[in-house]
Every structure is written in C-alpha cells, then in structure tokens.
Design a protein around this motif. Structure first.
Motif, PDB file in Angstrom:
ATOM      1  N   ILE A   3       0.863  -1.172   0.000  1.00 50.23           N
ATOM      2  CA  ILE A   3       0.000   0.000   0.000  1.00 50.23           C
ATOM      3  C   ILE A   3       0.903   1.226   0.000  1.00 50.23           C
ATOM      4  CG2 ILE A   3      -1.673   1.339   1.326  1.00 50.23           C
ATOM      5  CD1 ILE A   3      -2.715  -1.302   2.413  1.00 50.23           C
ATOM      6  N   ILE A   4       0.633   2.144  -0.901  1.00 51.92           N
ATOM      7  CA  ILE A   4       1.435   3.364  -1.004  1.00 51.92           C
ATOM      8  C   ILE A   4       0.563   4.536  -0.585  1.00 51.92           C
ATOM      9  CG2 ILE A   4       2.706   4.889  -2.556  1.00 51.92           C
ATOM     10  CD1 ILE A   4       3.289   2.352  -4.236  1.00 51.92           C
ATOM     11  N   LEU A   5       1.034   5.288   0.396  1.00 53.86           N
ATOM     12  CA  LEU A   5       0.322   6.473   0.850  1.00 53.86           C
ATOM     13  C   LEU A   5       1.063   7.706   0.367  1.00 53.86           C
ATOM     14  CD1 LEU A   5      -0.373   5.403   4.532  1.00 53.86           C
ATOM     15  CD2 LEU A   5      -1.930   5.264   2.593  1.00 53.86           C
ATOM     16  N   ASP A   6       0.339   8.625  -0.191  1.00 50.72           N
ATOM     17  CA  ASP A   6       0.918   9.877  -0.658  1.00 50.72           C
ATOM     18  C   ASP A   6       0.573  10.954   0.367  1.00 50.72           C
ATOM     19  OD1 ASP A   6       2.159  11.757  -2.284  1.00 50.72           O
ATOM     20  OD2 ASP A   6       0.355  12.109  -3.456  1.00 50.72           O
ATOM     21  N   ILE A   7       1.572  11.397   1.126  1.00 46.30           N
ATOM     22  CA  ILE A   7       1.377  12.419   2.151  1.00 46.30           C
ATOM     23  C   ILE A   7       1.787  13.765   1.559  1.00 46.30           C
ATOM     24  CG2 ILE A   7       1.929  13.143   4.504  1.00 46.30           C
ATOM     25  CD1 ILE A   7       0.716  10.327   4.408  1.00 46.30           C
ATOM     26  N   GLU A  23       9.081   8.868   7.102  1.00 45.89           N
ATOM     27  CA  GLU A  23       8.483   7.615   6.613  1.00 45.89           C
ATOM     28  C   GLU A  23       8.493   6.538   7.695  1.00 45.89           C
ATOM     29  OE1 GLU A  23       8.860   4.300   3.062  1.00 45.89           O
ATOM     30  OE2 GLU A  23      10.179   6.032   3.017  1.00 45.89           O
ATOM     31  N   LEU A  26       6.000   7.495  10.513  1.00 49.95           N
ATOM     32  CA  LEU A  26       4.604   7.370  10.091  1.00 49.95           C
ATOM     33  C   LEU A  26       4.179   5.909   9.978  1.00 49.95           C
ATOM     34  CD1 LEU A  26       4.407  10.259   7.483  1.00 49.95           C
ATOM     35  CD2 LEU A  26       3.271  10.159   9.711  1.00 49.95           C
ATOM     36  N   LYS A  27       5.076   5.054   9.537  1.00 51.78           N
ATOM     37  CA  LYS A  27       4.765   3.616   9.485  1.00 51.78           C
ATOM     38  C   LYS A  27       4.501   3.079  10.881  1.00 51.78           C
ATOM     39  CE  LYS A  27       7.296   2.277   5.328  1.00 51.78           C
ATOM     40  NZ  LYS A  27       8.446   1.503   4.830  1.00 51.78           N
ATOM     41  N   LEU A  30       1.089   4.364  12.153  1.00 54.19           N
ATOM     42  CA  LEU A  30       0.000   3.640  11.506  1.00 54.19           C
ATOM     43  C   LEU A  30      -0.142   2.237  12.092  1.00 54.19           C
ATOM     44  CD1 LEU A  30      -2.227   3.442   9.418  1.00 54.19           C
ATOM     45  CD2 LEU A  30      -0.487   2.838   7.717  1.00 54.19           C
ATOM     46  N   SER A  41      -2.209  -5.877  11.416  1.00 52.04           N
ATOM     47  CA  SER A  41      -1.119  -4.987  11.052  1.00 52.04           C
ATOM     48  C   SER A  41       0.133  -5.764  10.685  1.00 52.04           C
ATOM     49  CB  SER A  41      -0.819  -4.016  12.188  1.00 52.04           C
ATOM     50  OG  SER A  41      -0.468  -4.715  13.350  1.00 52.04           O
TER      51      SER A  41
END
Length: 50
Positions: A3-7, A23, A26-27, A30, A41
């Motif tokens: 999954i790629i999140l664009d922040i 990065e 944030l990982k 999450l 998770s």
C-alpha cells in the motif's frame, strides 16, 4: 500487496520530526493505530475478512 500512501508536503512540514525520519515514524504510528483498533497490522488477524 503493498500500500502506497501519498502524504502532501504541507502535512509533512507540520510534523515535529526530521523529514528524513518521517516515513519510518509514520509507518510506526500507523501500525500502532491499527493495532489499537484491533485490525491486522503484522499479518492476518483471526477476525480479518477480505
């Protein structure tokens, strides 16, 4: 399946951590949030439904 999140940059700029660690941090955040909500998770959870 990754999954790629664009922040957006404006969000990254508000973080109180160095950008080069963003990065990784944030990982972790999450993962903690998903664990707290009893969501899978780190693999499949027994209640997980696709």
């Amino acid at each position: 399946m990754p999954i790629i999140l664009d922040i957006p940059d404006e969000i990254l700029e508000t973080l109180k951590i160095p950008r080069k660690r963003a990065e990784e941090e944030l990982k972790k955040e999450l993962a903690f949030l998903l664990y707290e909500k009893d969501s899978p998770s780190m693999g499949l959870h027994e209640n997980y439904q696709d």
